[in-house]
Design an enzyme around this catalytic site. Structure first.
Site, PDB file in Angstrom:
ATOM      1  N   SER A  32       0.829  -1.199   0.000  1.00 43.93           N
ATOM      2  CA  SER A  32       0.000   0.000   0.000  1.00 43.93           C
ATOM      3  C   SER A  32       0.870   1.258   0.000  1.00 43.93           C
ATOM      4  O   SER A  32       1.712   1.431  -0.891  1.00 43.93           O
ATOM      5  CB  SER A  32      -0.942  -0.051   1.210  1.00 43.93           C
ATOM      6  OG  SER A  32      -1.946   0.918   1.113  1.00 43.93           O
TER       7      SER A  32
ATOM      8  N   ASP B  48      -9.019  -4.402  -5.781  1.00 38.96           N
ATOM      9  CA  ASP B  48      -8.443  -3.524  -4.769  1.00 38.96           C
ATOM     10  C   ASP B  48      -8.484  -2.080  -5.254  1.00 38.96           C
ATOM     11  O   ASP B  48      -7.775  -1.710  -6.193  1.00 38.96           O
ATOM     12  CB  ASP B  48      -7.000  -3.959  -4.490  1.00 38.96           C
ATOM     13  CG  ASP B  48      -6.332  -3.148  -3.390  1.00 38.96           C
ATOM     14  OD1 ASP B  48      -6.923  -2.158  -2.926  1.00 38.96           O
ATOM     15  OD2 ASP B  48      -5.210  -3.513  -2.995  1.00 38.96           O
TER      16      ASP B  48
ATOM     17  N   HIS C 142      -7.655  -5.729   0.071  1.00 34.91           N
ATOM     18  CA  HIS C 142      -6.420  -4.944   0.185  1.00 34.91           C
ATOM     19  C   HIS C 142      -5.488  -5.495   1.261  1.00 34.91           C
ATOM     20  O   HIS C 142      -4.427  -4.928   1.513  1.00 34.91           O
ATOM     21  CB  HIS C 142      -6.765  -3.479   0.496  1.00 34.91           C
ATOM     22  CG  HIS C 142      -5.592  -2.544   0.493  1.00 34.91           C
ATOM     23  ND1 HIS C 142      -4.761  -2.381  -0.601  1.00 34.91           N
ATOM     24  CD2 HIS C 142      -5.082  -1.736   1.463  1.00 34.91           C
ATOM     25  CE1 HIS C 142      -3.804  -1.505  -0.308  1.00 34.91           C
ATOM     26  NE2 HIS C 142      -3.971  -1.106   0.941  1.00 34.91           N
TER      27      HIS C 142
END
Length: 381
Positions: free
Chosen positions: A248, A312, A360
């Site tokens: 991320s 995602d 995610h």
């Protein structure tokens, strides 16, 4: 960009992986014995050492991702995902703890048995808005490490590793929302090279930890990675790699660091000037900069493999509407302000209807990666 209220825990990471292992065990041929598995492991270790440059993307993973992902690439990428997972597992998120937002473990034990020695913990400071909770306070964001002699023999080179976690604090979320493009200006680069202002802020801001001042994430990293390269560059003339892995927001920091190292020429070995390859393994990563940033990374030889779940939303941000796919419709005048992904994408497709947030989750990424053998995965439960 990991949800602030629920960072991946060891239990969640392990549970996802356990489900995957059970599925693999169920599909294993009945004549597969432990000794056969050991022989296969030794053979694969030898293959890793022989093809490490391809695994690190020297040919942009040509022929290794399609029509099937090469098993060595799959296993190595999953291994780096687990090394990133250690950043979440070890983060102390208890507000009452004296080590709140620091690592719960010492450097000697964080990666016990993983084949790496942690050499430095890395802290980052979002310095974005005065009202953001924790503004100016540094939080543990990841670590720098180097492969042990035994792991170096297995990998075929000395691996300098930096691993980054994703978003956890409110201040980090505030930085993520600063989605305007800003000239990178990390070195005397062309002004048209632009990156997301929030990621740049997190990478370059100084802060404090407890009662002491803290250098910026960038200064900590450049100093430590260049020190490790110098320390091992002449050891038995062994090969070396720099691997930057993140999830991320951590993927964005890894990409910025890869660009910064290569642009400054810090991935060069001493007097010989031999270039150490720099590779980014991104899990659920967002876009980082514009087309000029992507082109400069390509020119500098920074390789990036983006592992992205099609479900995602973080992988589609920033620049959900103004990006590399829409720039042709908008015209050349918009090119400098269009977000563009860096590197090669390895696409996953997984979804748990009972836990939609897992699209995610890093543990789910690694589990899906290990569970399948195709270049385009489908893992819906």
């Amino acid at each position: 960009m990991q949800p602030a209220t629920k960072a991946p825990s060891r239990a969640r990471f392990t549970a996802a992986t356990s489900r995957t292992m059970l599925a693999i065990a169920a599909a294993r041929p009945p004549n597969a014995t432990p000794s056969a598995a050991i022989r296969t492991g030794r053979k694969q270790a030898a293959v890793v050492a022989n093809m490490w440059r391809q695994v690190q993307g020297c040919d942009d993973w040509a022929g290794l991702l399609q029509p099937l992902v090469h098993p060595v690439v799959r296993d190595e990428v999953a291994r780096y995902g687990k090394l990133v997972g250690a950043c979440y597992d070890a983060l102390d998120m208890d507000p009452s703890s004296p080590r709140h937002m620091c690592c719960k473990h010492g450097k000697e034990t964080l990666l016990h048995g993983a084949g790496y020695e942690v050499t430095r913990y890395i802290y980052a400071t979002p310095d974005v808005v005065a009202t953001a909770r924790g503004r100016g306070r540094s939080s543990w964001i990841g670590y720098a490490a180097v492969s042990t002699d035994e792991m170096t023999r297995r990998l075929g080179r000395r691996d300098v590793l930096v691993a980054f976690r994703g978003t956890v604090t409110q201040a980090e979320w505030a930085a993520n929302l600063m989605s305007s493009l800003k000239p990178a200006r990390l070195v005397d680069a062309a002004p048209d090279v632009k990156v997301e202002s929030g990621f740049l802020n997190l990478y370059t801001s100084t802060g404090k930890q407890a009662s002491r001042s803290m250098d910026s994430c960038r200064d900590q990293l450049l100093r430590e990675v260049s020190r490790l390269i110098k320390s091992y560059s002449n050891k038995d003339q062994e090969d070396m790699s720099v691997t930057l892995a993140g999830h991320s927001m951590g993927s964005a920091l890894a990409t910025l660091l890869g660009y910064d190292l290569a642009e400054r020429g810090l991935n060069r070995c001493g007097a010989s000037g031999r270039r150490v390859p720099v590779t980014v393994f991104s899990f659920g990563g967002p876009r980082v900069g514009n087309a000029a940033f992507k082109e400069r990374c390509d020119e500098l030889g920074v390789k990036a493999l983006r592992v992205a779940n099609v479900r995602d939303p973080v992988t589609k941000l920033p620049g959900a509407f103004v990006n590399e796919r829409t720039v042709g419709l908008l015209g050349a005048a918009w090119a400098g302000d269009c977000y563009t992904h860096v590197g090669v994408q390895l696409t996953l497709d997984f979804l748990s209807l009972s836990d939609l947030g897992s699209v995610h989750d890093l543990g789910a990424y690694v589990a899906a990666l290990q569970a399948e053998t195709g270049a385009y995965y489908s893992c819906i439960s």
